[in-house]
Design an enzyme around this catalytic site. Structure first.
Site, PDB file in Angstrom:
ATOM      1  N   HIS A  98       0.854  -1.189   0.000  1.00 53.15           N
ATOM      2  CA  HIS A  98       0.000   0.000   0.000  1.00 53.15           C
ATOM      3  C   HIS A  98       0.894   1.245   0.000  1.00 53.15           C
ATOM      4  O   HIS A  98       1.379   1.666   1.047  1.00 53.15           O
ATOM      5  CB  HIS A  98      -0.909   0.015   1.233  1.00 53.15           C
ATOM      6  CG  HIS A  98      -1.917  -1.078   1.270  1.00 53.15           C
ATOM      7  ND1 HIS A  98      -3.003  -1.112   0.422  1.00 53.15           N
ATOM      8  CD2 HIS A  98      -2.009  -2.188   2.052  1.00 53.15           C
ATOM      9  CE1 HIS A  98      -3.730  -2.191   0.680  1.00 53.15           C
ATOM     10  NE2 HIS A  98      -3.144  -2.861   1.655  1.00 53.15           N
ATOM     11  N   HIS A 108      -0.556  -6.680  -5.232  1.00 50.97           N
ATOM     12  CA  HIS A 108      -0.664  -7.929  -4.474  1.00 50.97           C
ATOM     13  C   HIS A 108      -0.037  -9.044  -5.290  1.00 50.97           C
ATOM     14  O   HIS A 108      -0.159  -9.068  -6.521  1.00 50.97           O
ATOM     15  CB  HIS A 108      -2.142  -8.240  -4.205  1.00 50.97           C
ATOM     16  CG  HIS A 108      -2.404  -9.683  -3.890  1.00 50.97           C
ATOM     17  ND1 HIS A 108      -2.906 -10.572  -4.829  1.00 50.97           N
ATOM     18  CD2 HIS A 108      -2.220 -10.403  -2.758  1.00 50.97           C
ATOM     19  CE1 HIS A 108      -3.031 -11.765  -4.273  1.00 50.97           C
ATOM     20  NE2 HIS A 108      -2.617 -11.695  -3.030  1.00 50.97           N
ATOM     21  N   ARG A 112       2.137 -20.198  -4.085  1.00 55.63           N
ATOM     22  CA  ARG A 112       1.876 -21.174  -3.033  1.00 55.63           C
ATOM     23  C   ARG A 112       1.929 -22.600  -3.582  1.00 55.63           C
ATOM     24  O   ARG A 112       1.780 -22.840  -4.778  1.00 55.63           O
ATOM     25  CB  ARG A 112       0.509 -20.909  -2.403  1.00 55.63           C
ATOM     26  CG  ARG A 112      -0.630 -20.941  -3.403  1.00 55.63           C
ATOM     27  CD  ARG A 112      -1.933 -20.434  -2.809  1.00 55.63           C
ATOM     28  NE  ARG A 112      -3.006 -20.452  -3.796  1.00 55.63           N
ATOM     29  CZ  ARG A 112      -3.263 -19.465  -4.653  1.00 55.63           C
ATOM     30  NH1 ARG A 112      -2.521 -18.371  -4.633  1.00 55.63           N
ATOM     31  NH2 ARG A 112      -4.251 -19.561  -5.522  1.00 55.63           N
ATOM     32  N   HIS A 177     -20.709  -8.039  -5.319  1.00 55.93           N
ATOM     33  CA  HIS A 177     -21.724  -7.191  -4.689  1.00 55.93           C
ATOM     34  C   HIS A 177     -21.689  -5.758  -5.217  1.00 55.93           C
ATOM     35  O   HIS A 177     -22.634  -5.001  -5.005  1.00 55.93           O
ATOM     36  CB  HIS A 177     -21.558  -7.210  -3.162  1.00 55.93           C
ATOM     37  CG  HIS A 177     -20.265  -6.641  -2.675  1.00 55.93           C
ATOM     38  ND1 HIS A 177     -19.057  -7.257  -2.868  1.00 55.93           N
ATOM     39  CD2 HIS A 177     -19.995  -5.501  -1.989  1.00 55.93           C
ATOM     40  CE1 HIS A 177     -18.095  -6.529  -2.319  1.00 55.93           C
ATOM     41  NE2 HIS A 177     -18.642  -5.457  -1.786  1.00 55.93           N
ATOM     42  N   GLY A 260      -7.014 -21.903  11.412  1.00 59.65           N
ATOM     43  CA  GLY A 260      -6.383 -21.422  12.639  1.00 59.65           C
ATOM     44  C   GLY A 260      -5.073 -20.719  12.373  1.00 59.65           C
ATOM     45  O   GLY A 260      -4.159 -20.758  13.201  1.00 59.65           O
ATOM     46  N   ARG A 262      -2.463 -17.485  11.625  1.00 59.18           N
ATOM     47  CA  ARG A 262      -2.160 -16.330  12.474  1.00 59.18           C
ATOM     48  C   ARG A 262      -2.914 -15.113  11.940  1.00 59.18           C
ATOM     49  O   ARG A 262      -2.626 -14.611  10.856  1.00 59.18           O
ATOM     50  CB  ARG A 262      -0.653 -16.077  12.468  1.00 59.18           C
ATOM     51  CG  ARG A 262      -0.210 -14.975  13.402  1.00 59.18           C
ATOM     52  CD  ARG A 262       1.309 -14.972  13.490  1.00 59.18           C
ATOM     53  NE  ARG A 262       1.768 -13.988  14.449  1.00 59.18           N
ATOM     54  CZ  ARG A 262       2.172 -12.754  14.131  1.00 59.18           C
ATOM     55  NH1 ARG A 262       2.136 -12.362  12.861  1.00 59.18           N
ATOM     56  NH2 ARG A 262       2.611 -11.929  15.056  1.00 59.18           N
TER      57      ARG A 262
END
Length: 302
Positions: A98, A108, A112, A177, A260, A262
């Site tokens: 940013h 961005h 992975r 939306h 779960g 971080r």
């Protein structure tokens, strides 16, 4: 070798995080990344790095994570029901930048690797990732450079690769939306395994390394442009769309929260300042209106 090599992927991702952080620090010229290593109670951990209040970047986060668990989360099994009942490992580098200057786009990137296993069955694995650009004030030469870099890195893997992953990016980064694109797109790919481990890994590496080539020349071109309260207000308003997408639609955010992960690292993508305005309409023929009309629409840039 075409059997998955998790250690090789992890080495690449850790080195990629180092390289990107070094280049971003050089581009900023003032601030440095602070590192926060963490462990996940359910298995695994990561290395989060955040640069704040720099000369160029208001906030930049570059995350490495390697998490594992005995059971797949709902966000993954809904997408691929054959993964139910398998243990998993997920490794990746994810970053969001940013800038303070509204003339520099937000960007961005993510690369992975995912593998799910159970006794007596072949592993299910794939690579994913991509990069996308979210300008506040549009410049055609920046958009063309961004997409040309994406095209060039895809070409060695086949002429059909860029159009396919460019379209996937346009489709994915769409705010349903609002019926709006989040930005000008780029590349998005997932479930990549059809050509074997080595070839798939090479493509993921090309995308990871290509990000700085795509983004940093734009930063250099725009960082000296002067801006004022009007531009800043519009930037903060448009950042709201970034927040809306990440919290409502982004699969990676949902996966991280459901496994779960971080929370501080997952929500590192959020801009440090943002504002909403009821029923905002840009003035006709203004630079702000041009963003909606000419840039955050699905189009061919090359």
């Amino acid at each position: 070798m075409n059997t998955p090599d998790i250690a090789q992927v992890k080495r690449f991702l850790l080195n990629l995080q180092d390289e990107i952080c070094q280049k971003l620090e050089q581009a900023d010229g003032a601030a440095r990344f602070a590192e926060d290593s963490w462990q996940r109670p359910g298995g695994g951990g990561g290395r989060s790095r955040v640069l704040r209040q720099g000369r160029v970047f208001e906030q930049a986060g570059v995350n490495f994570s390697h998490v594992h668990g005995d059971e797949m989360p709902a966000s993954a099994t809904a997408h691929r029901p054959e993964l139910a009942g398998r243990s998993f490992e997920a490794l990746g580098v994810s970053l969001v930048i940013h800038p303070e200057n509204p003339y520099i786009p937000t960007s961005h990137a993510n690369v992975r690797f995912f593998i799910a296993e159970k006794p007596g069955a072949d592993p299910v694995w794939w690579f994913g990732g991509g990069f996308d650009l979210t300008p506040f004030y549009g410049f055609t030469e920046d958009a063309v450079h961004w997409h040309q870099t994406a095209f060039d890195l895809c070409l060695p893997f086949g002429a059909e690769v860029y159009p396919r992953y460019k379209k996937w990016c346009d489709d994915y980064f769409h705010l349903k939306h609002r019926n709006e694109q989040r930005g000008i797109g780029g590349l998005f790919f997932d479930d990549l395994n059809a050509h074997g481990f080595d070839q798939s890994f090479r493509f993921m590496q090309a995308v990871g390394r290509g990000f700085c080539d795509a983004y940093l020349p734009i930063v250099e071109r725009r960082k000296a442009l002067t801006w004022g309260e009007r531009e800043r207000d519009f930037q903060l308003y448009r950042r709201g769309r970034y927040v809306e997408f990440n919290l409502v639609w982004d699969r990676g955010t949902l996966f991280g929260l459901q496994t779960g992960g971080r929370t501080e690292s997952i929500l590192m993508s959020m801009p440090p300042l943002v504002r909403w305005e009821y029923d905002y309409q840009p003035r006709e023929d203004s630079p702000e209106a041009a963003l909606y009309r000419d840039f955050i629409v699905v189009k061919e840039w090359l």
